[in-house]
Design a protein around this motif. Structure first.
Motif, PDB file in Angstrom:
ATOM      1  N   SER A 197       0.852  -1.187   0.000  1.00 36.55           N
ATOM      2  CA  SER A 197       0.000   0.000   0.000  1.00 36.55           C
ATOM      3  C   SER A 197       0.888   1.238   0.000  1.00 36.55           C
ATOM      4  N   GLU A 198       0.268   2.386  -0.170  1.00 37.35           N
ATOM      5  CA  GLU A 198       1.036   3.631  -0.235  1.00 37.35           C
ATOM      6  C   GLU A 198       1.518   4.084   1.140  1.00 37.35           C
ATOM      7  N   GLN A 199       0.738   3.765   2.187  1.00 37.64           N
ATOM      8  CA  GLN A 199       1.079   4.238   3.536  1.00 37.64           C
ATOM      9  C   GLN A 199       0.764   3.158   4.570  1.00 37.64           C
ATOM     10  N   TYR A 200       1.534   3.196   5.668  1.00 35.14           N
ATOM     11  CA  TYR A 200       1.351   2.246   6.765  1.00 35.14           C
ATOM     12  C   TYR A 200       1.469   2.975   8.101  1.00 35.14           C
ATOM     13  N   GLN A 201       0.660   2.538   9.066  1.00 34.61           N
ATOM     14  CA  GLN A 201       0.722   3.073  10.424  1.00 34.61           C
ATOM     15  C   GLN A 201       1.030   1.930  11.395  1.00 34.61           C
ATOM     16  N   GLN A 202       1.986   2.146  12.286  1.00 36.93           N
ATOM     17  CA  GLN A 202       2.374   1.094  13.227  1.00 36.93           C
ATOM     18  C   GLN A 202       1.288   0.870  14.274  1.00 36.93           C
ATOM     19  N   ASN A 203       1.031  -0.407  14.596  1.00 39.03           N
ATOM     20  CA  ASN A 203       0.028  -0.733  15.612  1.00 39.03           C
ATOM     21  C   ASN A 203       0.528  -1.726  16.658  1.00 39.03           C
ATOM     22  N   VAL A 204       1.720  -2.316  16.457  1.00 39.74           N
ATOM     23  CA  VAL A 204       2.299  -3.244  17.440  1.00 39.74           C
ATOM     24  C   VAL A 204       3.765  -2.880  17.631  1.00 39.74           C
ATOM     25  N   PHE A 205       4.191  -2.814  18.904  1.00 40.18           N
ATOM     26  CA  PHE A 205       5.573  -2.455  19.228  1.00 40.18           C
ATOM     27  C   PHE A 205       6.156  -3.467  20.200  1.00 40.18           C
ATOM     28  N   ALA A 206       7.220  -4.146  19.777  1.00 41.97           N
ATOM     29  CA  ALA A 206       8.025  -5.022  20.644  1.00 41.97           C
ATOM     30  C   ALA A 206       7.176  -6.039  21.404  1.00 41.97           C
ATOM     31  N   LYS A 207       6.241  -6.682  20.723  1.00 39.39           N
ATOM     32  CA  LYS A 207       5.428  -7.735  21.339  1.00 39.39           C
ATOM     33  C   LYS A 207       6.251  -9.018  21.403  1.00 39.39           C
ATOM     34  N   VAL A 208       6.430  -9.556  22.604  1.00 38.69           N
ATOM     35  CA  VAL A 208       7.276 -10.728  22.792  1.00 38.69           C
ATOM     36  C   VAL A 208       6.512 -11.996  22.422  1.00 38.69           C
ATOM     37  N   GLY A 209       7.165 -12.851  21.636  1.00 35.74           N
ATOM     38  CA  GLY A 209       6.582 -14.125  21.263  1.00 35.74           C
ATOM     39  C   GLY A 209       7.648 -15.197  21.192  1.00 35.74           C
ATOM     40  N   TYR A 210       7.190 -16.420  20.947  1.00 35.82           N
ATOM     41  CA  TYR A 210       8.095 -17.564  20.812  1.00 35.82           C
ATOM     42  C   TYR A 210       7.700 -18.338  19.559  1.00 35.82           C
ATOM     43  N   PHE A 211       8.693 -18.695  18.786  1.00 30.48           N
ATOM     44  CA  PHE A 211       8.468 -19.436  17.545  1.00 30.48           C
ATOM     45  C   PHE A 211       8.845 -20.903  17.767  1.00 30.48           C
ATOM     46  N   HIS A 212       7.908 -21.802  17.452  1.00 33.16           N
ATOM     47  CA  HIS A 212       8.119 -23.237  17.614  1.00 33.16           C
ATOM     48  C   HIS A 212       8.030 -23.928  16.252  1.00 33.16           C
ATOM     49  N   ARG A 213       8.983 -24.759  15.959  1.00 34.18           N
ATOM     50  CA  ARG A 213       8.914 -25.565  14.741  1.00 34.18           C
ATOM     51  C   ARG A 213       8.104 -26.829  15.017  1.00 34.18           C
ATOM     52  N   LYS A 214       6.934 -26.606  15.558  1.00 29.47           N
ATOM     53  CA  LYS A 214       6.007 -27.679  15.914  1.00 29.47           C
ATOM     54  C   LYS A 214       4.588 -27.216  15.623  1.00 29.47           C
ATOM     55  N   ASP A 215       3.702 -28.178  15.444  1.00 24.89           N
ATOM     56  CA  ASP A 215       2.277 -27.917  15.267  1.00 24.89           C
ATOM     57  C   ASP A 215       1.608 -28.084  16.630  1.00 24.89           C
ATOM     58  N   LEU A 251       7.942  -8.771  18.011  1.00 22.46           N
ATOM     59  CA  LEU A 251       7.142  -8.480  16.824  1.00 22.46           C
ATOM     60  C   LEU A 251       6.815  -6.993  16.753  1.00 22.46           C
ATOM     61  N   TYR A 252       7.043  -6.410  15.575  1.00 29.19           N
ATOM     62  CA  TYR A 252       6.643  -5.038  15.257  1.00 29.19           C
ATOM     63  C   TYR A 252       5.721  -5.124  14.043  1.00 29.19           C
ATOM     64  N   GLN A 253       4.594  -4.430  14.081  1.00 28.50           N
ATOM     65  CA  GLN A 253       3.602  -4.585  13.011  1.00 28.50           C
ATOM     66  C   GLN A 253       3.049  -3.233  12.584  1.00 28.50           C
ATOM     67  N   LEU A 254       2.821  -3.117  11.270  1.00 25.56           N
ATOM     68  CA  LEU A 254       2.170  -1.937  10.696  1.00 25.56           C
ATOM     69  C   LEU A 254       1.062  -2.414   9.766  1.00 25.56           C
ATOM     70  N   LEU A 255       0.018  -1.577   9.621  1.00 19.62           N
ATOM     71  CA  LEU A 255      -1.088  -1.886   8.729  1.00 19.62           C
ATOM     72  C   LEU A 255      -1.424  -0.668   7.885  1.00 19.62           C
ATOM     73  N   ASP A 256      -2.022  -0.920   6.719  1.00 24.88           N
ATOM     74  CA  ASP A 256      -2.488   0.199   5.910  1.00 24.88           C
ATOM     75  C   ASP A 256      -3.846   0.677   6.428  1.00 24.88           C
ATOM     76  N   GLN A 257      -4.393   1.694   5.807  1.00 25.61           N
ATOM     77  CA  GLN A 257      -5.624   2.307   6.297  1.00 25.61           C
ATOM     78  C   GLN A 257      -6.786   1.329   6.300  1.00 25.61           C
ATOM     79  N   ASP A 258      -6.840   0.428   5.310  1.00 28.34           N
ATOM     80  CA  ASP A 258      -7.944  -0.526   5.208  1.00 28.34           C
ATOM     81  C   ASP A 258      -7.691  -1.804   5.990  1.00 28.34           C
TER      82      ASP A 258
END
Length: 212
Positions: free
Chosen positions: A132-150, A170-177
Motif C-alpha cells: 500500500s502507499e502508507q502504513y501506520q504502526q500498531n504493534v511495538f516489541a510484542k514478545v513471542g516464541y516461535f516453535h517448529r512444531k504444530d 514483533l513489530y507490526q504496521l497496517l495500511d488504512q484498510d
C-alpha cells in the motif's frame, strides 16, 4: 484370508478437508484467480511443507509454510477477530526494504512509543501487488516464541529450555484498510526478518487436497 485379516487390510479412509484450519504438512491448497491477489498468488497451487506455531502471552497461532515452483518464501496463517481472514506473509530482503521505504523512516519502527508512519517509495519485482502507499504502526516489541512444531498435535513446553521455542519481538504496521501490512520479527541474536502481509477472505482458497 480370514475375516480379521480382511478387516485390518482395509484402506484407511482419506481425510476430508473442510476448512483451512485443518491443513497439515503435505496438503495442497489452490488459490482463486482473482485479480485482487498479487500475481505470485493468483491461481497458484501451494504445497504445505511445514507447520509451525507462534506463541504469544494469550494465544497460539498456526503458521503453514507454503511451497510452489517459485523461490519465494511464503507463509499462511489465520487472522481471527470478529471474522476470520487468510493472512499471507511474504518474506522480503533488505534490498526490497531499501526500495520500498526510506531506511531512516523504517528505523523508527523500533523507536518508542511505536507509532511509526511509513510511505512507500517504489516496489520491486517481488513486492508488486503486495503493498500500500502508507502504513501506520500498531504493534511495538510484542514478545513471542516461535516453535517448529504444530501445537494442535504436539506439546509445546511452557518452561524455559530446549522446547521453549525461539524468542523474538514483533513489530507490526497496517495500511488504512487493514488489508495489507508489514510484520518485522527481531530475534535474540539480532537477526531481523521482514514480511509483507496480505489479508484475504477464506473463500480465496478454492480447493484443498489432503496429502498422501
Amino acid at each position: 484370508m480370514s475375516f480379521f485379516k480382511k478387516v485390518f487390510n482395509k484402506e484407511q479412509p482419506q481425510r476430508k478437508l473442510t476448512s483451512a484450519n485443518e491443513l497439515k504438512a503435505g496438503d495442497i491448497i489452490v488459490l482463486t484467480d482473482s485479480f485482487a491477489l498479487p500475481e505470485n498468488l493468483r491461481n497458484q497451487q501451494f504445497h504445505i511443507k511445514a507447520v509451525n506455531t507462534y506463541e504469544f502471552e494469550y494465544d497460539k497461532q498456526t503458521e503453514w509454510a507454503l511451497e510452489s515452483n517459485s523461490n519465494i518464501e511464503l507463509f499462511l496463517s489465520l487472522d481471527v477477530d470478529d471474522k476470520t481472514y487468510l493472512k499471507f506473509s511474504l518474506k522480503i530482503n533488505h534490498s526490497d526494504v531499501e526500495s520500498l521505504f526510506n531506511l531512516d523512516s523504517f528505523a523508527q519502527v523500533f523507536d518508542e512509543p511505536g507509532d511509526a508512519f511509513l510511505e512507500k517509495q517504489q516496489d520491486t519485482n517481488l513486492t508488486n501487488g503486495w503493498t500500500s502507499e502508507q502504513y501506520q504502526q500498531n504493534v511495538f516489541a510484542k514478545v513471542g516464541y516461535f516453535h517448529r512444531k504444530d501445537h494442535r498435535s504436539e506439546n509445546i513446553s511452557v518452561y524455559q529450555g530446549q522446547d521453549a521455542g525461539e524468542q523474538f519481538e514483533l513489530y507490526q504496521l497496517l495500511d488504512q484498510d487493514q488489508a495489507r501490512g508489514i510484520d518485522v520479527e527481531v530475534w535474540q541474536d539480532g537477526d531481523t526478518d521482514v514480511f509483507l502481509t496480505f489479508y484475504r477472505p477464506l473463500t480465496d482458497i478454492v480447493d484443498m487436497f489432503p496429502g498422501s
